[in-house]
Design a protein around this motif. Structure first.
Motif, PDB file in Angstrom:
ATOM      1  N   TYR A 259       0.822  -1.220   0.000  1.00  0.00           N
ATOM      2  CA  TYR A 259       0.000   0.000   0.000  1.00  0.00           C
ATOM      3  C   TYR A 259       0.851   1.263   0.000  1.00  0.00           C
ATOM      4  N   THR A 260       0.220   2.353  -0.456  1.00  0.00           N
ATOM      5  CA  THR A 260       0.830   3.681  -0.454  1.00  0.00           C
ATOM      6  C   THR A 260      -0.260   4.694  -0.085  1.00  0.00           C
ATOM      7  N   GLY A 261       0.111   5.953  -0.071  1.00  0.00           N
ATOM      8  CA  GLY A 261      -0.850   7.026   0.198  1.00  0.00           C
ATOM      9  C   GLY A 261      -0.413   7.882   1.374  1.00  0.00           C
ATOM     10  N   GLU A 262      -0.700   9.169   1.308  1.00  0.00           N
ATOM     11  CA  GLU A 262      -0.243  10.096   2.340  1.00  0.00           C
ATOM     12  C   GLU A 262      -0.852   9.788   3.705  1.00  0.00           C
ATOM     13  N   THR A 263      -2.166   9.573   3.738  1.00  0.00           N
ATOM     14  CA  THR A 263      -2.832   9.292   5.015  1.00  0.00           C
ATOM     15  C   THR A 263      -2.355   7.962   5.586  1.00  0.00           C
ATOM     16  N   ALA A 264      -2.251   6.948   4.720  1.00  0.00           N
ATOM     17  CA  ALA A 264      -1.776   5.639   5.173  1.00  0.00           C
ATOM     18  C   ALA A 264      -0.344   5.731   5.679  1.00  0.00           C
ATOM     19  N   GLN A 265       0.481   6.552   5.053  1.00  0.00           N
ATOM     20  CA  GLN A 265       1.866   6.706   5.504  1.00  0.00           C
ATOM     21  C   GLN A 265       1.926   7.395   6.859  1.00  0.00           C
ATOM     22  N   ALA A 266       1.040   8.379   7.070  1.00  0.00           N
ATOM     23  CA  ALA A 266       0.992   9.047   8.380  1.00  0.00           C
ATOM     24  C   ALA A 266       0.608   8.057   9.470  1.00  0.00           C
ATOM     25  N   TYR A 267      -0.415   7.223   9.201  1.00  0.00           N
ATOM     26  CA  TYR A 267      -0.779   6.159  10.147  1.00  0.00           C
ATOM     27  C   TYR A 267       0.422   5.244  10.404  1.00  0.00           C
ATOM     28  N   THR A 268       1.091   4.845   9.310  1.00  0.00           N
ATOM     29  CA  THR A 268       2.218   3.920   9.413  1.00  0.00           C
ATOM     30  C   THR A 268       3.326   4.483  10.291  1.00  0.00           C
ATOM     31  N   ASP A 269       3.667   5.755  10.069  1.00  0.00           N
ATOM     32  CA  ASP A 269       4.719   6.391  10.872  1.00  0.00           C
ATOM     33  C   ASP A 269       4.350   6.405  12.350  1.00  0.00           C
ATOM     34  N   ASP A 270       3.091   6.738  12.654  1.00  0.00           N
ATOM     35  CA  ASP A 270       2.647   6.761  14.049  1.00  0.00           C
ATOM     36  C   ASP A 270       2.699   5.361  14.668  1.00  0.00           C
ATOM     37  N   ILE A 271       2.274   4.363  13.911  1.00  0.00           N
ATOM     38  CA  ILE A 271       2.286   2.977  14.408  1.00  0.00           C
ATOM     39  C   ILE A 271       3.712   2.525  14.695  1.00  0.00           C
TER      40      ILE A 271
ATOM     41  N   SER B  68      -9.594   2.568   0.203  1.00  0.00           N
ATOM     42  CA  SER B  68      -8.854   3.472   1.084  1.00  0.00           C
ATOM     43  C   SER B  68      -9.412   3.423   2.506  1.00  0.00           C
ATOM     44  N   ALA B  69     -10.744   3.468   2.623  1.00  0.00           N
ATOM     45  CA  ALA B  69     -11.375   3.436   3.941  1.00  0.00           C
ATOM     46  C   ALA B  69     -11.082   2.125   4.662  1.00  0.00           C
ATOM     47  N   LEU B  70     -11.086   1.017   3.909  1.00  0.00           N
ATOM     48  CA  LEU B  70     -10.823  -0.293   4.500  1.00  0.00           C
ATOM     49  C   LEU B  70      -9.398  -0.375   5.034  1.00  0.00           C
ATOM     50  N   LEU B  71      -8.426   0.052   4.235  1.00  0.00           N
ATOM     51  CA  LEU B  71      -7.033   0.041   4.677  1.00  0.00           C
ATOM     52  C   LEU B  71      -6.826   0.965   5.869  1.00  0.00           C
ATOM     53  N   ASN B  72      -7.373   2.165   5.794  1.00  0.00           N
ATOM     54  CA  ASN B  72      -7.222   3.110   6.904  1.00  0.00           C
ATOM     55  C   ASN B  72      -7.885   2.591   8.179  1.00  0.00           C
ATOM     56  N   HIS B  73      -8.977   1.842   8.040  1.00  0.00           N
ATOM     57  CA  HIS B  73      -9.620   1.243   9.211  1.00  0.00           C
ATOM     58  C   HIS B  73      -8.682   0.249   9.890  1.00  0.00           C
ATOM     59  N   ILE B  74      -8.029  -0.597   9.112  1.00  0.00           N
ATOM     60  CA  ILE B  74      -7.090  -1.570   9.685  1.00  0.00           C
ATOM     61  C   ILE B  74      -5.925  -0.846  10.359  1.00  0.00           C
ATOM     62  N   LEU B  75      -5.385   0.171   9.682  1.00  0.00           N
ATOM     63  CA  LEU B  75      -4.266   0.931  10.251  1.00  0.00           C
ATOM     64  C   LEU B  75      -4.694   1.678  11.508  1.00  0.00           C
ATOM     65  N   PHE B  76      -5.925   2.196  11.499  1.00  0.00           N
ATOM     66  CA  PHE B  76      -6.445   2.866  12.696  1.00  0.00           C
ATOM     67  C   PHE B  76      -6.527   1.895  13.870  1.00  0.00           C
ATOM     68  N   GLU B  77      -7.037   0.678  13.637  1.00  0.00           N
ATOM     69  CA  GLU B  77      -7.125  -0.321  14.695  1.00  0.00           C
ATOM     70  C   GLU B  77      -5.737  -0.681  15.220  1.00  0.00           C
ATOM     71  N   MET B  78      -4.759  -0.754  14.325  1.00  0.00           N
ATOM     72  CA  MET B  78      -3.384  -1.018  14.752  1.00  0.00           C
ATOM     73  C   MET B  78      -2.859   0.104  15.638  1.00  0.00           C
ATOM     74  N   LEU B  79      -3.105   1.338  15.226  1.00  0.00           N
ATOM     75  CA  LEU B  79      -2.628   2.487  15.999  1.00  0.00           C
ATOM     76  C   LEU B  79      -3.318   2.561  17.354  1.00  0.00           C
ATOM     77  N   LEU B  80      -4.631   2.333  17.369  1.00  0.00           N
ATOM     78  CA  LEU B  80      -5.386   2.376  18.623  1.00  0.00           C
ATOM     79  C   LEU B  80      -4.880   1.307  19.588  1.00  0.00           C
ATOM     80  N   THR B  81      -4.693   0.078  19.090  1.00  0.00           N
ATOM     81  CA  THR B  81      -4.217  -1.022  19.932  1.00  0.00           C
ATOM     82  C   THR B  81      -2.809  -0.743  20.445  1.00  0.00           C
ATOM     83  N   ALA B  82      -1.939  -0.247  19.566  1.00  0.00           N
ATOM     84  CA  ALA B  82      -0.564   0.062  19.966  1.00  0.00           C
ATOM     85  C   ALA B  82      -0.534   1.171  21.004  1.00  0.00           C
ATOM     86  N   SER B  83      -1.399   2.170  20.825  1.00  0.00           N
ATOM     87  CA  SER B  83      -1.450   3.292  21.773  1.00  0.00           C
ATOM     88  C   SER B  83      -1.908   2.829  23.151  1.00  0.00           C
ATOM     89  N   LYS B  84      -2.943   1.980  23.179  1.00  0.00           N
ATOM     90  CA  LYS B  84      -3.427   1.452  24.463  1.00  0.00           C
ATOM     91  C   LYS B  84      -2.351   0.617  25.147  1.00  0.00           C
TER      92      LYS B  84
END
Length: 282
Positions: A106-118, A152-168
């Motif tokens: 995958y690529t994309g600016e929003t997905a990359q921002a999620y990736t960096d945070d994760i 895009s929404a599906l990928l961002n949803h998975i990345l969001f769940e990863m970020l949320l879980t990692a943050s917790k």
């Protein structure tokens, strides 16, 4: 192009048809390639120079072994692992195991921002099998009016769940670290007066949150831990012939021998005098 499957000695694989980026949506994440693998020990992927896209591996069953820049990661059921672009990596089924997993380039600016945070928090994140299965099912059903946006929404949803879980998980580790710091503080100030307000002020939390945090980490309140710590310390002084029980009780904050005796007996099952006269110390 339709989805298609192939099989071989290494196992079974399925490749999904994903949409091509149209360039219309700057914010959209793009799944460039995607597939499902169920493989055995004959399957092995190695890329010395990495990929020019990020790679997401979602483990459904079994166990995989992933190596990223000489760092080993065990991929277990429900785990999500990002292999960042341009990083040397390899992955294979663990010895004696089958490994069933989905993958997405995958690529994309929003997905990359999620990736960096994760990646700033953690890389191997267990988001759970339900999230993986429901996300893949949504993709397989894909009767979408706007495929590019929905992918895009599906990928961002998975990345969001990863970020949320990692943050917790990161917050839980931080809370455990604070509880450890508080224990260290108590041990180094055992003869001082206990102050929950001082601890709360030191860690910039309310007293109520300090109690909750500490109890989740140790099973008891800070004051109960402090009291046990001082009682344990008093045991050492009870072994000294030249110190009376009254002196020890006063030193550790008890207004009377009886209150000290009650707390001591509640914790150890015997009185301070019985402990002091125990044959084990003579």
């Amino acid at each position: 192009m339709r989805d298609y499957s192939v099989s071989g000695d290494f196992g079974q694989v399925k490749f999904y048809n994903t949409g091509r980026p149209s360039g219309r949506y700057k914010s959209a994440a793009h799944i460039l390639n995607m597939g499902w693998h169920k493989v055995n020990q004959l399957y092995y992927i190695q890329r010395q120079s990495g990929l020019d896209t990020n790679l997401l591996l979602l483990t459904r069953k079994g166990k995989g072994l992933i190596n990223i820049e000489d760092r080993n990661i065990a991929a277990l059921q429900g785990s999500a692992v990002i292999i960042p672009k341009n990083q040397k990596h390899s992955y294979a089924a663990a010895g004696g195991c089958e490994w069933e997993f989905y993958w997405m380039h995958y690529t994309g600016e929003t997905a990359q921002a999620y990736t960096d945070d994760i990646l700033n928090l953690h890389n191997n994140i267990n988001i759970g099998l339900n999230i993986i299965d429901s996300s893949i099912k949504e993709f397989e059903d894909r009767n979408w009016e706007e495929p590019e946006l929905m992918e895009s929404a599906l990928l961002n949803h998975i990345l969001f769940e990863m970020l949320l879980t990692a943050s917790k998980s990161n917050s839980a580790r931080a809370d455990t670290s604070i509880a450890s710091d508080m224990i260290h503080y108590m041990e180094n100030n055992i003869e001082s007066n206990f102050s929950l307000s001082q601890l709360a002020h030191q860690y910039h939390y309310t007293k109520e949150y300090i109690i909750k945090l500490f109890k989740e980490a140790t099973g008891i309140t800070p004051y109960s831990y402090w009291r046990r710590l001082r009682l344990r310390q008093s045991c050492r002084e009870l072994q000294s012939a030249g110190v009376s029980i009254k002196q020890i009780a006063r030193k550790y904050g008890y207004s009377s021998i009886s209150s000290y005796t009650n707390q001591f007996k509640k914790l150890y099952g015997i009185s301070p005098s019985e402990y002091k006269n125990s044959e084990r110390f003579h």
